[in-house]
Design a protein around this motif. Structure first.
Motif, PDB file in Angstrom:
ATOM      1  N   PHE A 117       0.835  -1.205   0.000  1.00 43.82           N
ATOM      2  CA  PHE A 117       0.000   0.000   0.000  1.00 43.82           C
ATOM      3  C   PHE A 117       0.872   1.259   0.000  1.00 43.82           C
ATOM      4  CE2 PHE A 117      -4.422  -1.339   1.744  1.00 43.82           C
ATOM      5  CZ  PHE A 117      -4.501  -2.318   0.767  1.00 43.82           C
ATOM      6  N   ILE A 118       1.946   1.237   0.818  1.00 44.76           N
ATOM      7  CA  ILE A 118       2.844   2.397   0.907  1.00 44.76           C
ATOM      8  C   ILE A 118       3.540   2.609  -0.438  1.00 44.76           C
ATOM      9  CG2 ILE A 118       4.957   3.264   1.985  1.00 44.76           C
ATOM     10  CD1 ILE A 118       4.052   1.779   4.556  1.00 44.76           C
ATOM     11  N   LYS A 119       3.983   1.494  -1.017  1.00 49.27           N
ATOM     12  CA  LYS A 119       4.718   1.557  -2.283  1.00 49.27           C
ATOM     13  C   LYS A 119       3.849   2.064  -3.422  1.00 49.27           C
ATOM     14  CE  LYS A 119       7.671  -1.298  -5.223  1.00 49.27           C
ATOM     15  NZ  LYS A 119       8.275  -2.641  -5.412  1.00 49.27           N
ATOM     16  N   THR A 120       2.577   1.701  -3.394  1.00 48.27           N
ATOM     17  CA  THR A 120       1.682   2.062  -4.499  1.00 48.27           C
ATOM     18  C   THR A 120       0.780   3.238  -4.148  1.00 48.27           C
ATOM     19  OG1 THR A 120       0.070   0.450  -3.727  1.00 48.27           O
ATOM     20  CG2 THR A 120       1.653  -0.287  -5.406  1.00 48.27           C
ATOM     21  N   SER A 121       1.018   3.844  -2.968  1.00 48.57           N
ATOM     22  CA  SER A 121       0.224   4.993  -2.506  1.00 48.57           C
ATOM     23  C   SER A 121      -1.259   4.656  -2.387  1.00 48.57           C
ATOM     24  CB  SER A 121       0.413   6.195  -3.467  1.00 48.57           C
ATOM     25  OG  SER A 121       1.762   6.577  -3.525  1.00 48.57           O
ATOM     26  N   THR A 122      -1.537   3.423  -2.000  1.00 47.88           N
ATOM     27  CA  THR A 122      -2.930   3.009  -1.791  1.00 47.88           C
ATOM     28  C   THR A 122      -3.355   3.401  -0.383  1.00 47.88           C
ATOM     29  OG1 THR A 122      -2.582   1.114  -3.247  1.00 47.88           O
ATOM     30  CG2 THR A 122      -4.512   1.021  -1.790  1.00 47.88           C
ATOM     31  N   PRO A 123      -4.523   4.009  -0.235  1.00 47.62           N
ATOM     32  CA  PRO A 123      -4.948   4.444   1.114  1.00 47.62           C
ATOM     33  C   PRO A 123      -5.241   3.236   2.015  1.00 47.62           C
ATOM     34  CG  PRO A 123      -6.717   4.767  -0.472  1.00 47.62           C
ATOM     35  CD  PRO A 123      -5.496   4.400  -1.278  1.00 47.62           C
ATOM     36  N   LEU A 124      -4.911   3.377   3.281  1.00 44.16           N
ATOM     37  CA  LEU A 124      -5.134   2.299   4.238  1.00 44.16           C
ATOM     38  C   LEU A 124      -6.623   2.001   4.448  1.00 44.16           C
ATOM     39  CD1 LEU A 124      -2.585   2.831   7.165  1.00 44.16           C
ATOM     40  CD2 LEU A 124      -2.770   0.862   5.649  1.00 44.16           C
ATOM     41  N   SER A 125      -7.472   2.936   4.072  1.00 41.88           N
ATOM     42  CA  SER A 125      -8.905   2.724   4.252  1.00 41.88           C
ATOM     43  C   SER A 125      -9.424   1.539   3.440  1.00 41.88           C
ATOM     44  CB  SER A 125      -9.681   3.989   3.862  1.00 41.88           C
ATOM     45  OG  SER A 125      -9.413   4.337   2.510  1.00 41.88           O
ATOM     46  N   VAL A 126      -8.636   1.093   2.445  1.00 39.96           N
ATOM     47  CA  VAL A 126      -9.037  -0.071   1.645  1.00 39.96           C
ATOM     48  C   VAL A 126      -8.923  -1.363   2.454  1.00 39.96           C
ATOM     49  CG1 VAL A 126      -8.502  -1.385  -0.454  1.00 39.96           C
ATOM     50  CG2 VAL A 126      -8.362   1.110  -0.478  1.00 39.96           C
TER      51      VAL A 126
END
Length: 632
Positions: A53-62
């Motif tokens: 998630f950090i690497k792909t800038s995916t929000p933790l809300s997922v």
């Protein structure tokens, strides 16, 4: 305090592909995120997803937060989960409560209690929902100790005004048997609703405190269908079917509609009372309400019709069932046996096993009763042996009692005695009582005296045993021994149960006691009996005074015979029911030989079917014969 759960509430998932960790290309990272997003089973796998998630800038809300809670709840990563909840901006107690709810309602409620202590360990602020879920887990486990601790938190955190929580605590204490605590809480509650009252009434019923339950029920400011049903079922369970039926009538008058549980309870009461009219009405109501597919209702209907003497109606219910359980088959087999249709009972059992339905102990009780009532000695032996050999069912005391009854009725008294002596379990009063009954039929004083010695130890206050022994002596004209037994009864404070018979006409139950002249229509009944007696004598009826086991003049014995309760009930029925309709009589004792012969004759004279349910079985008199074939 343990911090390891008994089981984690997680579905199985495949192990992560380790090649994903070695390959840094974005497709692989995407695969990792997709595959593990909803299937991670450990904090290590959760951290892999987090890294992606950090690497792909995916929000933790997922992230599925409930799964995060499950994975970290009982590990050293508990605080890591807290950090995730904080980053997402989700109140962490909301997620933990969801975990608690799943644990409390799942297969391992102990995990809800363990998680509760973890929350306290990490200073998580708990709310009323937290307490309710943990209390539910305590109730599931009957864990009153931890329940008291949660109750203390409820008080400490000021949740006393939460009625739902108070009811949950009340249910915990009462279901765990801490009725003193439950009663104290109930009395101190600032507010109560119908649920509060229902909890107390239901638990008192479960503990056979029917008087206490009814006292509370009477005080209820409002009642739900559950309130009525609990009380009705309670009366049935404690042997008060009349009170159950009366309460159901009150329920109808109050405008409350019965549910499926109510229907089962009322039908059970009708079975005990022989209240056929009400039973039929409940059956019709059940069909109108769409309860027809309820297997439990159908099973209870079979039992009700059987015990009310309507075997054909019971068969109809059985035949119309879309689904049948072993209870359905056993009820029908037992019903056929009780009505003297042994061959049909055995055929039904054969059909049951052919379709692959496995019998249970109750099924074999019905089969053994069928064999006993019809004198099928060899068949009875075969079924008794088959229980263990073919179905691994260990015979219980009731099965041994049936076998003793089978041998005793058939006159094989020595074989019955040997059977008792070789039983692997200690014989009880029913077993020795069966032998004593056979001794009465076949006039065996020696074995009767042995049976009574055991019965006086096992069941010294049962008047029936004294009466049978007294009758055996009287049949042998051993009047001194008869008097000795009567004196023993007086010394022990045992009183003979009076014989009574009842008949229901237009929904009203009329009860007659032997020799009783208190009924308002006594004179009319006696006059009708005298006319009937003249016709009976023309058909060859001669009073069998040998069944009057009292030392008195012959004409007095004849008078006693003519005042037997089933004869009075029958005449009353003839006077107050339409011609050609069946007459149904319930009797608390065994039908005597004279009444049996008289009722056979009367059934032909008046062209009526007469159904008598005595202490042991049904007698269906029709066209001058009886379904028992004179073997009872």
């Amino acid at each position: 305090m343990l911090c390891t759960p008994s089981s984690l509430y997680l579905p199985p998932s495949p192990k992560p592909n380790q090649s994903y960790l070695r390959n840094s290309h974005s497709p692989t990272s995407e695969h990792l995120r997709t595959d593990l997003l909803h299937t991670f089973n450990s904090p290590f796998e959760l951290k892999q997803v987090h890294a992606c998630f950090i690497k792909t800038s995916t929000p933790l809300s997922v992230l599925p937060l409930l799964r995060v809670g499950f994975v970290c709840a009982f590990t050293s990563s508990f605080s890591y989960a807290q950090q995730i909840f904080e980053r997402v901006g989700k109140p962490e107690i909301f997620v933990w409560n969801s975990c608690l709810k799943a644990f409390a309602e799942g297969d391992s409620p102990i995990d809800a209690i363990l998680l509760f202590y973890r929350l306290r360990q990490f200073d998580v602020f708990i709310d009323s929902f937290t307490c309710s879920f943990v209390l539910k887990a305590c109730s599931q486990l009957l864990d009153v100790s931890n329940g008291r601790i949660v109750h203390a938190f409820v008080e400490k955190l000021g949740f006393q005004s939460n009625l739902f929580l108070q009811n949950t605590i009340l249910h915990l204490y009462s279901s765990c048997g801490a009725m003193g605590d439950a009663q104290m809480l109930f009395e101190n509650m600032s507010q109560r609703d119908v649920v509060t009252w229902n909890i107390m009434v239901t638990q008192l019923v479960k503990r056979d405190d029917i008087e206490g339950a009814y006292n509370l029920f009477s005080q209820m400011p409002e009642r739900s269908v559950r309130s009525w049903t609990s009380m009705i079922a309670g009366f049935v369970q404690c042997g008060k079917p009349k009170e159950a039926v009366d309460l159901f009538v009150q329920m109808e008058e109050a405008g409350e509609r019965a549910n499926e549980v109510t229907v089962v309870a009322v039908l059970a009461a009708c079975s005990d009372l022989g209240a056929l009219d009400l039973g039929r009405r409940i059956h019709e109501y059940s069909n109108r309400s769409g309860f027809g597919r309820n297997v439990r209702i159908s099973n209870t209907l079979i039992d009700m019709y059987v015990k009310c003497g309507c075997l054909e109606d019971a068969c109809r219910v059985f035949d119309e069932m879309e689904e049948r359980t072993v209870v359905s088959w056993s009820a029908m087999i037992g019903g056929l046996a009780m009505h003297g249709r042994a061959e049909e009972a055995l055929r039904l059992f054969s059909k049951m096993t052919q379709i692959g339905m496995k019998p249970n102990g109750v099924t074999f009780l019905g089969l053994l009763h069928a064999c006993s009532h019809m004198g099928l000695i060899n068949e009875g032996r075969r079924y008794f042996a088959s229980m263990t050999r073919d179905y691994a069912i260990i015979p219980q005391i009731e099965h041994y009692g049936c076998m003793v009854d089978l041998y005793s009725r058939a006159g094989l008294l020595q074989e019955a005695h040997e059977f008792i002596m070789n039983m692997p379990i200690k014989p009880n009063g029913v077993v020795w009582g069966a032998l004593l009954g056979g001794c009465r039929v076949h006039n065996n004083i020696e074995l009767a005296e042995e049976a009574i010695r055991h019965l006086l130890e096992l069941d010294p206050l049962n008047d029936g045993y004294y009466v049978v022994l007294s009758n055996i002596y009287a049949q042998a004209e051993q009047w001194e021994d008869t008097a000795r037994v009567r004196k023993l009864m007086r010394d022990q404070g045992v009183k003979k149960t009076p014989g009574w018979s009842s008949i229901t006409v237009d929904g009203v139950v009329h009860e007659f006691v032997a020799g009783d002249e208190t009924h308002p229509k006594t004179e009319e009944i006696f006059q009708r009996w005298e006319k009937l007696l003249e016709e009976m004598k023309l058909k060859g009826y001669v009073p069998n005074t040998s069944v009057v086991l009292l030392d008195m003049e012959e004409h007095d014995k004849v008078k006693v015979l003519h005042r037997h309760s089933e004869k009075l009930a029958l005449v009353f029925g003839l006077m107050n029911t339409p011609p050609r309709t069946p007459i149904r009589i319930m009797k608390n004792l065994r039908v005597c030989e004279d009444c049996h012969a008289a009722l056979k004759l009367i059934s032909a004279i008046v062209n009526r079917e007469i159904v008598v349910r005595d202490r042991n079985r049904f007698h269906c008199f029709k066209n001058g014969s009886c379904s028992c074939r004179d073997y009872w």
